[in-house]
Design a protein around this motif. Structure first.
Motif, PDB file in Angstrom:
ATOM      1  N   LYS A 291       1.079  -1.187  -0.012  1.00  0.00           N
ATOM      2  CA  LYS A 291       0.398   0.161  -0.125  1.00  0.00           C
ATOM      3  C   LYS A 291       0.988   1.126  -0.133  1.00  0.00           C
ATOM      4  CE  LYS A 291      -4.056  -2.134   2.559  1.00  0.00           C
ATOM      5  NZ  LYS A 291      -4.302  -2.217   4.089  1.00  0.00           N
TER       6      LYS A 291
ATOM      7  N   ASN B 224       0.737   6.017  -0.779  1.00  0.00           N
ATOM      8  CA  ASN B 224      -0.274   7.476  -0.575  1.00  0.00           C
ATOM      9  C   ASN B 224       0.415   8.405  -0.472  1.00  0.00           C
ATOM     10  OD1 ASN B 224      -1.955   8.848  -0.544  1.00  0.00           O
ATOM     11  ND2 ASN B 224      -3.743   8.194   1.055  1.00  0.00           N
TER      12      ASN B 224
ATOM     13  N   GLU C 182       0.168  11.045  -1.631  1.00  0.00           N
ATOM     14  CA  GLU C 182      -0.936  12.633  -1.601  1.00  0.00           C
ATOM     15  C   GLU C 182      -0.573  13.790  -0.521  1.00  0.00           C
ATOM     16  OE1 GLU C 182      -2.233  10.137  -2.133  1.00  0.00           O
ATOM     17  OE2 GLU C 182      -3.008  10.977  -4.598  1.00  0.00           O
ATOM     18  N   ILE C 183      -0.595  13.249   1.037  1.00  0.00           N
ATOM     19  CA  ILE C 183      -0.247  13.782   2.124  1.00  0.00           C
ATOM     20  C   ILE C 183       0.597  13.775   1.762  1.00  0.00           C
ATOM     21  CG2 ILE C 183      -0.146  13.169   4.441  1.00  0.00           C
ATOM     22  CD1 ILE C 183      -2.295  11.432   4.671  1.00  0.00           C
TER      23      ILE C 183
ATOM     24  N   ALA D  21      -0.799   6.823   6.483  1.00  0.00           N
ATOM     25  CA  ALA D  21      -1.927   6.802   7.814  1.00  0.00           C
ATOM     26  C   ALA D  21      -2.708   7.659   7.136  1.00  0.00           C
ATOM     27  CB  ALA D  21      -1.445   6.854   8.394  1.00  0.00           C
ATOM     28  N   LYS D  22      -4.046   7.918   8.014  1.00  0.00           N
ATOM     29  CA  LYS D  22      -4.445   8.518   7.325  1.00  0.00           C
ATOM     30  C   LYS D  22      -4.352  10.048   8.056  1.00  0.00           C
ATOM     31  CE  LYS D  22      -9.146   5.467   6.511  1.00  0.00           C
ATOM     32  NZ  LYS D  22     -10.267   4.922   7.237  1.00  0.00           N
ATOM     33  N   GLU D  23      -4.684  10.930   7.009  1.00  0.00           N
ATOM     34  CA  GLU D  23      -4.190  12.333   7.366  1.00  0.00           C
ATOM     35  C   GLU D  23      -4.451  12.692   8.964  1.00  0.00           C
ATOM     36  OE1 GLU D  23      -3.579  16.543   5.394  1.00  0.00           O
ATOM     37  OE2 GLU D  23      -4.712  15.262   4.463  1.00  0.00           O
ATOM     38  N   LYS D  24      -5.702  12.148   9.234  1.00  0.00           N
ATOM     39  CA  LYS D  24      -6.413  12.460  10.523  1.00  0.00           C
ATOM     40  C   LYS D  24      -5.933  11.567  11.872  1.00  0.00           C
ATOM     41  CE  LYS D  24     -10.124   9.474  10.690  1.00  0.00           C
ATOM     42  NZ  LYS D  24     -10.101   8.249  11.475  1.00  0.00           N
ATOM     43  N   ASP D  25      -4.602  10.964  11.215  1.00  0.00           N
ATOM     44  CA  ASP D  25      -4.231   9.303  12.424  1.00  0.00           C
ATOM     45  C   ASP D  25      -3.048  10.149  12.707  1.00  0.00           C
ATOM     46  OD1 ASP D  25      -6.534   8.498  12.561  1.00  0.00           O
ATOM     47  OD2 ASP D  25      -5.861   7.206  11.263  1.00  0.00           O
TER      48      ASP D  25
END
Length: 250
Positions: free
Chosen positions: A135, A137, A139-140, A170-174
């Motif tokens: 996985k 990501n 974008e962050i 990780a998700k941005e909020k995490d």
């Protein structure tokens, strides 16, 4: 700002595409990256043959892009000298597929490209995003770089500064935030798997598992806690702590 973007994963890597798309929203961008994968090539440069440079089109990216059949450091050198009109304000290397934490910065082509820029008195950012369980990501990481650029425009950092940034998967909020910290220690328990090729030559394939030291207040430590890490680097490898002691040895 006039921004040169490069990487070590190659001109067609997803990370450089996402980065360019984000940065060109607010800055003038030119892209020069290896024509194929050059991970872990360190700070090597090409001396024994000419470099072949081709202008390429990255779909959905408006900025000019070039492939270079050399190393990440080659890309920075030739872009600054030949491909960019005028002075580059900052070089961004990435977004790397996988982190560059601790002593991995020594091997990293991503970080080496950023350091090459600093050697030629251009500030730089090396940006890497965690790759785990197939996985990714980016974008962050791209948004993080854009945010850092805005702050650097105000602060006007020195010309030989390298900022090494690593972003957790990780998700941005995490994500807990960003920590400015020193590099930690990261080594590998290497295993060499022996086999033979079609001609009967002995072949060794290296397989390694990470062996992180648990030093507090380091990028390795904070990253594991869920922080984005930012470490200022410099190409001066002098061990200032033992200069006087070394004099006594000699």
């Amino acid at each position: 700002m006039k921004v040169l973007i490069t990487n070590d994963d190659g001109i067609n890597a997803k990370g450089i595409y996402v980065l360019a798309k984000e940065i060109e929203k607010e800055h003038e961008v030119i892209i020069a990256a290896p024509d194929n994968q050059r991970s872990a090539c360190g700070h090597s440069i090409t001396l024994t043959r000419p470099l072949i440079i081709k202008e390429v089109k990255l779909e959905g990216v408006e900025s000019k892009a070039y492939s270079v059949d050399g190393t990440p450091a080659d890309c920075v050198r030739v872009a600054v000298d030949k491909l960019v009109d005028g002075k580059v304000d900052i070089v961004i290397s990435g977004i790397n597929k996988g982190v560059n934490l601790g002593t991995d910065v020594i091997y990293s082509g991503t970080v080496s490209a950023a350091i090459e820029a600093a050697i030629y008195k251009t500030p730089s950012i090396a940006i890497s995003s965690e790759f785990k369980d197939e996985k990714e990501n980016y974008e962050i990481a791209a948004k993080t770089v854009l945010s850092v650029l805005k702050k650097l425009q105000v602060k006007k950092i020195k010309k030989d500064v390298v900022l090494n940034i690593n972003v957790p998967l990780a998700k941005e909020k995490d994500i807990k935030g960003m920590k400015i910290c020193k590099i930690g220690s990261r080594t590998y328990n290497n295993c060499f798997i022996e086999s033979k090729d079609a001609e009967g030559n002995i072949v060794y394939e290296i397989i390694g598992t990470v062996n992180d030291a648990f030093d507090v207040d380091t990028d390795v430590d904070y990253f594991k806690q869920g922080y984005i890490t930012l470490t200022p680097l410099h190409y001066d490898l002098t061990n200032f702590n033992i200069i006087k002691e070394a004099e006594s040895w000699i």
